[in-house]
Design a protein around this motif. Sequence first.
Motif, PDB file in Angstrom:
ATOM      1  N   PRO A  90       0.831  -1.207   0.000  1.00  0.00           N
ATOM      2  CA  PRO A  90       0.000   0.000   0.000  1.00  0.00           C
ATOM      3  C   PRO A  90       0.867   1.260   0.000  1.00  0.00           C
ATOM      4  N   THR A  91       0.347   2.281  -0.633  1.00  0.00           N
ATOM      5  CA  THR A  91       1.074   3.562  -0.678  1.00  0.00           C
ATOM      6  C   THR A  91       0.732   4.370   0.566  1.00  0.00           C
ATOM      7  N   ARG A  96       6.153   4.852   3.096  1.00  0.00           N
ATOM      8  CA  ARG A  96       6.963   5.921   2.531  1.00  0.00           C
ATOM      9  C   ARG A  96       8.041   6.372   3.522  1.00  0.00           C
ATOM     10  N   ASP A  97       7.704   6.320   4.778  1.00  0.00           N
ATOM     11  CA  ASP A  97       8.677   6.740   5.777  1.00  0.00           C
ATOM     12  C   ASP A  97       9.795   5.712   5.985  1.00  0.00           C
ATOM     13  N   LEU A  98       9.566   4.458   5.595  1.00  0.00           N
ATOM     14  CA  LEU A  98      10.604   3.429   5.753  1.00  0.00           C
ATOM     15  C   LEU A  98      11.804   3.703   4.856  1.00  0.00           C
ATOM     16  N   GLY A  99      11.540   4.254   3.690  1.00  0.00           N
ATOM     17  CA  GLY A  99      12.644   4.522   2.768  1.00  0.00           C
ATOM     18  C   GLY A  99      13.144   3.233   2.132  1.00  0.00           C
ATOM     19  N   ALA A 100      14.427   3.143   1.902  1.00  0.00           N
ATOM     20  CA  ALA A 100      15.015   1.948   1.275  1.00  0.00           C
ATOM     21  C   ALA A 100      15.108   0.820   2.283  1.00  0.00           C
ATOM     22  N   LEU A 124      10.102   2.261  -2.444  1.00  0.00           N
ATOM     23  CA  LEU A 124       8.882   2.654  -3.139  1.00  0.00           C
ATOM     24  C   LEU A 124       9.184   3.829  -4.073  1.00  0.00           C
ATOM     25  N   PRO A 125       8.536   3.848  -5.221  1.00  0.00           N
ATOM     26  CA  PRO A 125       8.765   4.974  -6.143  1.00  0.00           C
ATOM     27  C   PRO A 125       8.319   6.295  -5.504  1.00  0.00           C
ATOM     28  N   ASP A 149      -7.837   0.398  -5.393  1.00  0.00           N
ATOM     29  CA  ASP A 149      -7.265   0.798  -4.103  1.00  0.00           C
ATOM     30  C   ASP A 149      -5.901   1.428  -4.354  1.00  0.00           C
ATOM     31  N   GLU A 150      -5.341   1.989  -3.337  1.00  0.00           N
ATOM     32  CA  GLU A 150      -4.070   2.679  -3.434  1.00  0.00           C
ATOM     33  C   GLU A 150      -2.942   1.693  -3.090  1.00  0.00           C
TER      34      GLU A 150
END
Length: 306
Positions: A90-91, A96-100, A124-125, A149-150
């Motif tokens: 999921p986006t 997103r905060d996890l990063g690589a 994530l892109p 869904d996202e």
Amino acid sequence: LTNVLSARTGLSLAVRTILAGAAVATIIISTTVLYGVFYKLYVPQLLHSAPVYLQYSANTTALINFVPSSNYKFLSTSQAYSVSLDLDVPTSETNRDLGAFMVDLELRDRRGHVIHHSSRPSILPYESQLVRTLRTLVRSIPLALGLTDERTHLCVHLVDDVYDKHFSPVTSAWIALSKPLQVYNAQIIIRAQFSGLRYWMYYWRVPTALVFIVMAVIWQIVLTVVAWSVLEAYANRSNTAETNVVGSESGTSAAVERKASSSLLQPSFFAQPEHSDSEDDRVEQTVPDSTPSHPLRRRTSTRSVI
């Protein structure tokens, strides 16, 4: 068999045409079946996939068993493979905060020994806040209706050009994520990297099959014609030898019969004098005695007759 196959047996043109058509049909069918068996044995399966169930504990890991039993082998030792991990995530702001993050892979054999190991990064892109807002506005109605869904699809390539070992085949895999990534579903995919003849046989199946079948049919027809010619020559030579033997036997028997008949018709040499004596006696007996009985006259008459 040679007499049946020989051209001198009097087979009609229709029968020969039927036999030739049946032979060609048999060659084509056998060649097609042979190509199918060769394709099945030579070209391995393209994809092997298995679901990945991540365990969120101290570490995010998963153990995947590819085979139902430890003695089962599903990869070809002469084929190169690539391994990848497909993730539907999921986006969310958490992801997103996890990063690589890192993805570790271990391919293991039936005894649990590590055959191949790989570790690859992924992320994530990136999307700016403006792009995410516009995307959400465009997809607002399908999102509100539950039609979509996202989520984002990630494909992490873990191993390239890996070969399976004959005495230690791969039976399981172990996957670990360095960070607790939120995942909808995950799947490990092992893909065969075809090259050379296998590439043409798999991705260009119909042209490759046609070329293989046509070449095999031509070679089989050539070999059949050569074998037919050799067999026909052998049959003709056998028939000629039999004819010569029969002719020599008939000539010998005719010569024997002629010799026997000539020996029967020829008079015997030793029977000739007896025949002469008997004739002299008959002549002597049939001579009339017209003169007086005189000894000298009788001897003269007998000598003249002789």
